[in-house]
Design a protein around this motif. Structure first.
Motif, mmCIF file in Angstrom:
data_model
loop_
_atom_site.group_PDB
_atom_site.id
_atom_site.type_symbol
_atom_site.label_atom_id
_atom_site.label_comp_id
_atom_site.label_asym_id
_atom_site.label_seq_id
_atom_site.Cartn_x
_atom_site.Cartn_y
_atom_site.Cartn_z
ATOM 1 N N LEU A 1 0.826 -1.272 -0.067
ATOM 2 C CA LEU A 1 -0.146 -0.107 0.158
ATOM 3 C C LEU A 1 0.797 1.359 0.114
ATOM 4 C CD1 LEU A 1 -2.873 -0.636 2.607
ATOM 5 C CD2 LEU A 1 -3.286 -0.467 0.095
ATOM 6 N N GLN A 2 0.567 2.022 -1.052
ATOM 7 C CA GLN A 2 1.141 3.579 -1.069
ATOM 8 C C GLN A 2 0.347 4.669 -0.547
ATOM 9 O OE1 GLN A 2 4.700 3.476 -2.338
ATOM 10 N NE2 GLN A 2 4.344 1.350 -1.934
ATOM 11 N N PHE A 3 1.028 5.419 0.220
ATOM 12 C CA PHE A 3 0.383 6.645 0.773
ATOM 13 C C PHE A 3 1.057 7.852 0.234
ATOM 14 C CE2 PHE A 3 3.575 6.259 3.829
ATOM 15 C CZ PHE A 3 3.922 7.500 4.415
ATOM 16 N N LYS A 4 0.140 9.261 0.193
ATOM 17 C CA LYS A 4 0.903 10.239 0.025
ATOM 18 C C LYS A 4 0.472 11.271 1.321
ATOM 19 C CE LYS A 4 2.492 10.626 -4.291
ATOM 20 N NZ LYS A 4 3.999 10.306 -4.483
ATOM 21 N N ASN A 5 -0.793 11.065 1.802
ATOM 22 C CA ASN A 5 -1.030 11.980 2.851
ATOM 23 C C ASN A 5 -0.825 10.886 4.307
ATOM 24 O OD1 ASN A 5 -1.714 14.099 1.069
ATOM 25 N ND2 ASN A 5 -3.412 13.043 0.619
ATOM 26 N N PHE A 6 -0.751 11.637 5.121
ATOM 27 C CA PHE A 6 -1.062 11.173 6.648
ATOM 28 C C PHE A 6 -1.184 12.359 7.646
ATOM 29 C CE2 PHE A 6 3.224 13.412 7.176
ATOM 30 C CZ PHE A 6 3.196 13.660 8.410
ATOM 31 N N GLN A 7 -1.716 12.041 8.558
ATOM 32 C CA GLN A 7 -2.160 12.862 9.466
ATOM 33 C C GLN A 7 -1.785 12.291 11.026
ATOM 34 O OE1 GLN A 7 -6.306 13.067 10.507
ATOM 35 N NE2 GLN A 7 -6.233 15.255 11.389
ATOM 36 N N PHE A 8 -1.092 13.078 11.686
ATOM 37 C CA PHE A 8 -0.553 12.836 13.195
ATOM 38 C C PHE A 8 -1.588 13.099 14.180
ATOM 39 C CE2 PHE A 8 1.517 14.118 17.298
ATOM 40 C CZ PHE A 8 1.998 12.784 17.464
ATOM 41 N N GLU A 9 -1.906 12.539 15.412
ATOM 42 C CA GLU A 9 -2.749 12.783 16.143
ATOM 43 C C GLU A 9 -2.441 12.445 17.571
ATOM 44 O OE1 GLU A 9 -7.165 10.604 17.200
ATOM 45 O OE2 GLU A 9 -6.217 10.370 15.120
ATOM 46 N N LEU A 10 -2.446 13.364 18.586
ATOM 47 C CA LEU A 10 -2.543 13.113 20.066
ATOM 48 C C LEU A 10 -3.702 12.524 20.398
ATOM 49 C CD1 LEU A 10 -0.792 16.347 21.036
ATOM 50 C CD2 LEU A 10 0.339 14.135 21.379
ATOM 51 N N ILE A 11 -3.597 11.183 20.939
ATOM 52 C CA ILE A 11 -4.646 10.740 21.618
ATOM 53 C C ILE A 11 -4.852 10.989 23.035
ATOM 54 C CG2 ILE A 11 -5.904 8.479 22.002
ATOM 55 C CD1 ILE A 11 -4.508 7.297 19.686
ATOM 56 N N ASN B 1 -2.082 8.384 10.940
ATOM 57 C CA ASN B 1 -3.358 7.960 9.896
ATOM 58 C C ASN B 1 -2.724 8.061 8.666
ATOM 59 O OD1 ASN B 1 -5.430 7.799 11.988
ATOM 60 N ND2 ASN B 1 -5.280 9.646 12.174
ATOM 61 N N PHE B 2 -2.499 7.047 7.976
ATOM 62 C CA PHE B 2 -2.067 6.807 6.498
ATOM 63 C C PHE B 2 -3.280 6.703 5.718
ATOM 64 C CE2 PHE B 2 1.195 5.043 9.320
ATOM 65 C CZ PHE B 2 2.547 5.919 8.991
ATOM 66 N N TYR B 3 -3.138 7.718 4.492
ATOM 67 C CA TYR B 3 -4.408 7.683 3.303
ATOM 68 C C TYR B 3 -3.504 7.216 2.233
ATOM 69 C CZ TYR B 3 -6.653 10.264 7.022
ATOM 70 O OH TYR B 3 -7.317 10.757 8.149
ATOM 71 N N THR B 4 -4.147 6.187 1.889
ATOM 72 C CA THR B 4 -3.449 5.323 0.520
ATOM 73 C C THR B 4 -3.908 6.042 -0.718
ATOM 74 O OG1 THR B 4 -5.409 3.967 0.057
ATOM 75 C CG2 THR B 4 -3.771 3.169 1.714
#
Length: 170
Positions: free
Chosen positions: A94-104, A119-122
């Motif tokens: 799976l390839q991704f271009k976008n990600f989002q970091f999140e503090l839980i 969070n990795f968006y493929t």
């Protein structure tokens, strides 16, 4: 014939119990940056947890974005390949271009409470079929002529993998 184009989201949760070297590095550096940013934001108050800051301090919701630069170099090390998700042959695909970091969750005074997600968006995929708990997908960018073969990947749907978006082309 109908074509289903999907984007997947894989939510990788990282905390103090994470054992992989990449996960540990993200944990350590994100905690350090959280601690710096949260202490600056909490100056003059007794708030020590992420939850308290969110509830009581204006602009505390920006903390995830403020900590993100601490993990960018680690995400770049992945070479746009989603970690942990393997096809049926045991290969990352799976390839991704976008990600989002999140503090839980986190705490300035208790590192053990630190928990984050990446969070990795493929890249777009064609969803051909589902076989029990497996998905058969291919690269949506691949140009295929009628009757031509297309390379596919079969993978088991795992926890924290979600169909983020769906587009049906008729």
């Amino acid at each position: 014939m109908e074509k289903r184009i999907i984007t997947l989201c894989y939510r990788k949760i990282i905390d103090g119990a994470s054992t992989k070297p990449w996960d540990k590095a993200v944990f350590e550096d994100s905690y350090l940056e959280f601690k710096i940013q949260a202490q600056l934001m909490a100056q003059g108050s007794t708030y020590t947890t992420y939850g308290e800051l969110l509830a009581k301090v204006p602009h505390a919701a920006k903390l995830s974005g403020m900590v993100t630069p601490a993990v960018i170099s680690y995400v770049q090390q992945l070479n746009e390949t989603v970690p942990d998700i393997l096809n049926n042959l045991g290969r990352r695909f799976l390839q991704f271009k976008n990600f989002q970091f999140e503090l839980i969750n986190s705490s300035i005074t208790d590192k053990a409470r630190h928990q984050v997600a990446v969070n990795f968006y493929t890249e777009p995929l064609v969803w051909h079929d589902s076989i029990q708990n497996f998905m058969l997908v291919s690269d949506a960018a691949a140009v295929v002529e009628d009757g031509e073969e297309i390379h596919t990947n079969l993978f088991e749907i795992q926890p924290y993998v979600n169909i983020h978006s769906l587009k049906i082309i008729k």
